[in-house]
Structures are given as structure tokens and as C-alpha cells.
Design a protein around this motif. Sequence first.
Motif, PDB file in Angstrom:
ATOM      1  N   THR A  23       0.671  -1.247   0.038  1.00 33.69           N
ATOM      2  CA  THR A  23       0.026   0.011  -0.085  1.00 33.69           C
ATOM      3  C   THR A  23       0.916   1.162   0.094  1.00 33.69           C
ATOM      4  OG1 THR A  23      -1.652  -1.227   1.316  1.00 33.69           O
ATOM      5  CG2 THR A  23      -1.844   1.351   1.281  1.00 33.69           C
ATOM      6  N   PRO A  24       0.973   1.829  -1.046  1.00 34.95           N
ATOM      7  CA  PRO A  24       1.904   3.062  -1.166  1.00 34.95           C
ATOM      8  C   PRO A  24       1.243   4.202  -0.007  1.00 34.95           C
ATOM      9  CG  PRO A  24       0.221   3.143  -2.835  1.00 34.95           C
ATOM     10  CD  PRO A  24      -0.219   1.732  -2.167  1.00 34.95           C
ATOM     11  N   CYS A  25       2.391   5.066   0.331  1.00 34.29           N
ATOM     12  CA  CYS A  25       2.065   5.941   1.408  1.00 34.29           C
ATOM     13  C   CYS A  25       1.520   7.082   1.115  1.00 34.29           C
ATOM     14  CB  CYS A  25       3.384   6.019   2.199  1.00 34.29           C
ATOM     15  SG  CYS A  25       3.865   4.617   2.977  1.00 34.29           S
ATOM     16  N   CYS A  26       1.725   7.489  -0.199  1.00 31.55           N
ATOM     17  CA  CYS A  26       1.353   8.812  -0.514  1.00 31.55           C
ATOM     18  C   CYS A  26       0.741   8.870  -2.247  1.00 31.55           C
ATOM     19  CB  CYS A  26       2.470   9.619  -0.987  1.00 31.55           C
ATOM     20  SG  CYS A  26       2.135  11.305  -1.540  1.00 31.55           S
ATOM     21  N   PHE A  27      -0.802   9.295  -2.125  1.00 27.18           N
ATOM     22  CA  PHE A  27      -1.454   9.216  -3.584  1.00 27.18           C
ATOM     23  C   PHE A  27      -0.587  10.024  -4.494  1.00 27.18           C
ATOM     24  CE2 PHE A  27      -4.690  10.539  -6.101  1.00 27.18           C
ATOM     25  CZ  PHE A  27      -5.534   9.188  -6.251  1.00 27.18           C
ATOM     26  N   ASP A  49      -8.686   1.496   0.123  1.00 27.98           N
ATOM     27  CA  ASP A  49      -8.124   1.730   1.658  1.00 27.98           C
ATOM     28  C   ASP A  49      -8.082   3.230   2.052  1.00 27.98           C
ATOM     29  OD1 ASP A  49      -7.750  -1.011   1.579  1.00 27.98           O
ATOM     30  OD2 ASP A  49      -5.663  -0.877   1.450  1.00 27.98           O
ATOM     31  N   MET A  50      -8.559   4.008   1.271  1.00 22.39           N
ATOM     32  CA  MET A  50      -8.435   5.463   1.660  1.00 22.39           C
ATOM     33  C   MET A  50      -9.315   5.873   2.808  1.00 22.39           C
ATOM     34  SD  MET A  50      -9.162   8.905  -0.964  1.00 22.39           S
ATOM     35  CE  MET A  50      -7.886   8.051  -2.035  1.00 22.39           C
ATOM     36  N   HIS A  51     -10.609   5.273   2.916  1.00 25.97           N
ATOM     37  CA  HIS A  51     -11.294   5.255   4.252  1.00 25.97           C
ATOM     38  C   HIS A  51     -10.880   5.068   5.616  1.00 25.97           C
ATOM     39  CE1 HIS A  51     -12.240   1.094   3.389  1.00 25.97           C
ATOM     40  NE2 HIS A  51     -12.716   1.027   4.514  1.00 25.97           N
ATOM     41  N   MET A  52      -9.727   4.211   5.343  1.00 30.78           N
ATOM     42  CA  MET A  52      -9.184   3.941   6.671  1.00 30.78           C
ATOM     43  C   MET A  52      -7.901   4.575   7.088  1.00 30.78           C
ATOM     44  SD  MET A  52      -9.503  -0.462   6.436  1.00 30.78           S
ATOM     45  CE  MET A  52      -8.410  -0.541   5.042  1.00 30.78           C
ATOM     46  N   LEU A  59      -5.657  12.804   3.915  1.00 31.14           N
ATOM     47  CA  LEU A  59      -6.753  12.539   3.227  1.00 31.14           C
ATOM     48  C   LEU A  59      -7.416  13.710   2.658  1.00 31.14           C
ATOM     49  CD1 LEU A  59      -9.278  10.501   2.849  1.00 31.14           C
ATOM     50  CD2 LEU A  59     -10.167  11.197   5.030  1.00 31.14           C
ATOM     51  N   ALA A  60      -7.621  15.030   3.270  1.00 28.35           N
ATOM     52  CA  ALA A  60      -8.268  16.207   2.799  1.00 28.35           C
ATOM     53  C   ALA A  60      -7.607  16.609   1.635  1.00 28.35           C
ATOM     54  CB  ALA A  60      -8.334  17.235   3.785  1.00 28.35           C
ATOM     55  N   LEU A  61      -6.095  16.400   1.535  1.00 26.61           N
ATOM     56  CA  LEU A  61      -5.451  16.954   0.279  1.00 26.61           C
ATOM     57  C   LEU A  61      -5.540  15.959  -0.674  1.00 26.61           C
ATOM     58  CD1 LEU A  61      -1.965  17.947   2.076  1.00 26.61           C
ATOM     59  CD2 LEU A  61      -3.778  19.677   0.990  1.00 26.61           C
ATOM     60  N   THR A  62      -5.865  14.716  -0.618  1.00 25.50           N
ATOM     61  CA  THR A  62      -5.797  13.612  -1.525  1.00 25.50           C
ATOM     62  C   THR A  62      -7.378  13.775  -2.051  1.00 25.50           C
ATOM     63  OG1 THR A  62      -4.572  12.218  -0.413  1.00 25.50           O
ATOM     64  CG2 THR A  62      -5.998  11.117  -2.049  1.00 25.50           C
ATOM     65  N   LEU A  63      -8.253  14.035  -1.382  1.00 20.81           N
ATOM     66  CA  LEU A  63      -9.622  14.292  -2.006  1.00 20.81           C
ATOM     67  C   LEU A  63      -9.638  15.461  -2.848  1.00 20.81           C
ATOM     68  CD1 LEU A  63     -11.714  13.218   1.049  1.00 20.81           C
ATOM     69  CD2 LEU A  63     -11.597  11.878  -1.297  1.00 20.81           C
ATOM     70  N   ILE A  66      -8.109  14.834  -5.920  1.00 20.09           N
ATOM     71  CA  ILE A  66      -9.119  14.001  -6.901  1.00 20.09           C
ATOM     72  C   ILE A  66     -10.247  14.870  -7.502  1.00 20.09           C
ATOM     73  CG2 ILE A  66     -10.902  12.157  -6.908  1.00 20.09           C
ATOM     74  CD1 ILE A  66      -8.854  10.656  -4.804  1.00 20.09           C
ATOM     75  N   TRP A  67     -10.734  15.899  -6.486  1.00 18.94           N
ATOM     76  CA  TRP A  67     -11.739  16.666  -7.210  1.00 18.94           C
ATOM     77  C   TRP A  67     -11.276  17.453  -8.088  1.00 18.94           C
ATOM     78  CZ3 TRP A  67     -11.219  22.150  -6.064  1.00 18.94           C
ATOM     79  CH2 TRP A  67     -12.187  22.788  -6.622  1.00 18.94           C
ATOM     80  N   ARG A  68     -10.086  18.033  -8.204  1.00 20.33           N
ATOM     81  CA  ARG A  68      -9.563  18.905  -9.392  1.00 20.33           C
ATOM     82  C   ARG A  68      -9.381  17.952 -10.536  1.00 20.33           C
ATOM     83  NH1 ARG A  68      -7.339  23.608  -7.447  1.00 20.33           N
ATOM     84  NH2 ARG A  68      -7.017  23.823  -5.189  1.00 20.33           N
TER      85      ARG A  68
END
Length: 588
Positions: A23-27, A49-52, A59-63, A66-68
Motif C-alpha cells: 500500500t503506497p504511503c502517498c497518493f 483503503d482510503m477510508h481507513m 486525506l483532505a489533500l488527496t480528496l 481527486i476533485w480537481r
Amino acid sequence: MDHFSCRSTNKMARRTHVVVGFTPCCFFCVMEEKDPCVRKAWLELSLRDMHMSRDDTELALTLSFIWRLAMADPENSELPSLGVFECMTKLLKKGLEDVEWVMTGQNVYAPYYAAHIIGSYTMKKTEFSVKAVDSGVIAPLVELLRGKMSWVEQRVAVRALGHLASYESTFGAVAAYEDEVVSLAMEIATTCVDVVYEEFVSVQEREGRVKYHSDLLTRGLGGLEMEDRKAEEWASQLQCWSLHLLNCFAYKKKSISLICNKSFLKKLSKMWGGLVNHTSPASIGLIRILCYTKQGRGHVSNSREIILTLCNLSRSSDDWQYMGIDCLLLLLKDQETRYKVLETSVFYLVDLVELKSLSDRPNLGDRIARVLLMHYNTKKGCVYTHKIQKALKKLWKIKVERRKRERQLMSGNQEKLSETSVIVNLIKQQANQLLCVGDLEGAIKCYIEAISLCPLKLRRKRMSLYSDRGECYLLHGDVDAAISDCTRALCLSEPVNSHGKSLWTRSRAYDIKGLSRESLIDCIMFVNCRFLRGKIPYYAAQMISKQMEATWLFEEARALRLQHMMLMEKNHLTGLSTITEEPGKKKE
């Protein structure tokens, strides 16, 4: 582990080809991966596994990232094919069920971004919508629509549900919640402006506003003024997207009786989207869909507020003018609703009978004339009131008798046409002279004579005459006649609604009548027509400023709040209680 140490870990994993179970540490590092097989496997694991995730900031930065991606390229199939909808569904459910988790750090942003990502990816492609529904997105979106969190999440939830309800293949999934979704959309459309004002805009201290709302509105940049502007835009979007969701049900002839609630229709007539959301037809879009059904026409024709809104819209320079005309024509063609709306609408529509085309609708003026003159020479026409008969008789003389007579007299007779044009010019000069010396009644009589003589073929000359007479009527105090003449002039202009003088006269007339929206749009069109390359004149800027203040989305909410505060102050000074006691109960 930071982004740079993640990158070194990824390189080592790539050299040893360790993918399964890793599982990578950084999206963000995963998104930089060049090997498509490795990238696909890691992305799938990351989304699964993002929800965990325990790091709320990551998580906020990743979302947000993805939104962008979803907003920039909503048709890209990479993330939808790897489980982005399943991931967003899990995050929505966790945010709705685990209060402690969602209130930890930046996890509060997760439901907003998750719903926004779902709405963005389902915006254009049917197959993505099917994937989203199969992933179980409907139930948590409906939960957000119920107001489980706040108006900010409602905004993106109603947007996503609107997209899903737009497709034939996924409408049924939304319709499973039909009664509740329709009722909630109606309630949101009715109350959202007041809610946003009360909970956000009216709070003038930064500390009193919900922090994550402020951050989402301006991405952490800008002060209270920028937040207020964005809040106005978002409130308008929330209202318009709620109306779009209702559109989807009305288009399928679902819940027509529920949507056509008398109280809701009255409020619907005021929902126009505002200048901040001018790309949406707002209430007029829903009204037109209702007018396509017999049941809907019956309800709409009984709403005086909606009929007046449609009439004023049909005689405006609004982008949705053609929709107002379409609705009135649909109501007039139906024999069960014709006589309910004719008495009001005929005096607006007769000013539009010389429209050539509008929004790709050719010969629109002739269509209007034909619909108005239905049954004019039959027994059914005898039921019309004296005023209606007078208006239709005048229309018949212009559109049928005068046109036929002029065709016979001036067909190929250029000399006759030129002679008549000279006479009209002389009468117009006389009218202008009378106007200069203040003889308004004399000027109006001359303009009436010139218009009656001017051949229908000379559209530009007739446009000028109507415009000048409209100005005279306004100076004379006959506001309705001024609006009528300016509308006729604007129908004759090419393109339609492009004659500056008529726009400015009608803008002032609408201002006198208190029709701020129509006055504002005419004034903006006037500025665009006349001063495209120069400075806006002071008088036009003053009018725009006045009407923008009057049409501010939150103006009614602000006025109600001010009225309530004054009442509270009055009761406090007089010692009266602000609580209404139940009848029959005695004071202790």
C-alpha cells in the motif's frame, strides 16, 4: 512519511516489482508513477483503503486533488474504472455514521469532496452514472440532502443527484426515493437562500462563521467580502440545482401534483437564479417543463404570480425570454387554460408579433399572432371581453388586413414606397419639433400618424418611430405605453433587443414600475450595445448599482431579518413578550 521519502520508496518497490500487498504511503506519488501496470495496481489499492486513512490532513489533500482531476477531466475513465465511486461511498457513509471521526481534524472536508467528486464524474457520461449507482452512492447522497450535515454538503449532494436523475438508466435509482427527494428539493429551493444568509452571510465576524465553510468557499484566500460573494453564488447554485432535480421528475411526469403545490408555485415565480448564476434557467426551466403536461398547465394557469412572471419575462431582454414566450403559447393553445391566461397575456404578447426570430425560433412573431387570433372569427371568439376583442381586432388589422393591402399597393412599386417614406419623415420632423417645445400630446399624435402611414416593410424607420413615441409616453407619465412601444421597437431591431435608446427608455420605465430585474437586464444590455469600447456613463452605472442592490439574492432575507430585529427591539422597549402563549393557558 513525506512526499519525497514516498518517492524513494516507490522507486525501490518498482525496481523489485513488489506490487501485490503493498500500500503506497502517498497518493500523489502514485499519480506520478509512469509504469501503467504499477500505477493501476497502486491506485486501486489507494482507493480501496482510503477510508481507513489515519492522517486527516493527507486525506483532505488527496480528496482535494481527486476533485480537481474530476473537475478538469470528468470523462477520464481511469479513476472511475478503479473504484473511485466505491471509495467515495465509503467515505460518505463513514462521515455520516462516525461523528467522532468526521469532527477530527480535517476529516470534516471528506463528505463535501466525496459528493462533489461523484457529481463531477457523473456529469457527462452515462456509464459513469451506472457505476456510481451500482456502488451505492444514492443512499448517502439522500442522507446529505436531508440536512445531515449542512447546506454546503446539500449543495453538492443535490448536484450529484440531479446528474444521476438526468439519465434514463439511473433515474429509477433516484426515483426509488421519489416522494422524499421531491419534497426535500422543493424545501431546499424555497429555504436555501434564507438559510445561507442566516447561517453564514449575516454573521459578520470571521470567528462566528463555520471555518471549513469559509475555507471551501474561498480556498483559504480572501476576506469576508469574497466569502459573501461566493456564498451568494453557492446559494444560487443550491437553489438552481434543486430546481433541476425537480425538472428531472417533472420531465418524466412524476410528482406533478406535489411540485404544483400552490404555495410552492407562488414562491417559484421569484426564483430566477440572479446574475451570479445566469447560465441556469432556474424557475423558468421547471415552469416550461410543467407546461408541457396537461396537468402542469392546469396548475400553472391558476397561479397569477407565475403568469405575471411569464408575461414580464416575455417582454424583457433576458436570455430566457423565449422560454417565457414558449410557456404562454403552450397555455394559450390548450383550450382548458387559454381563457384563464388570455386576458392577462394578450396585452404583453401583442407587442411581440413582429419578432422575426429569437434563439433559433424563426418567424416567432407570426406564431404568436396565429395563437392569439385562434377562434377570432368564430363563435368561440364571442366570449372574449371588450378589451381582449379590441386588442385582437387591432392585431388582425395589422397582421392580416394591412399586410395584405400593402402587398397589393407596393409590390414592385418603389416610387410609391419612396413617396410614403418622405411623408413619414416630414411628420416625424414635426413630432420632434413639438417634443422640443414640450408639447408631448401633439408629438404623440404626430408619431401615431407616422406609424400608421409607415409601410411594414420599413422596419428600421418604424423601430425609430416606436422608440421616439415610447420616450414621449414616458415623459408624459404613461409608463405601460412606454414599455409597450419600446418592446415593439426592440422586436424590430436587428438583432433583437439591440436598440440602445429603446433599452434605456424601457429600463427607466421598468424602474418606475418597480420591476428591478427587468430594469437591470435592459440597462446592462444598453451598456453592452452603446458603450462596448468606452466608459459606462454615470447615469447607467447609477441605474445598474440601484437595481443590483434591489435584486441582490439575499435582499429579502436581509429585509426580513431587519424587520424581525426591529420587532424584537420594540418588544424589548415596551416590555412585551416575544413568545406566543398557547390559548387557554393561564400565566403562572
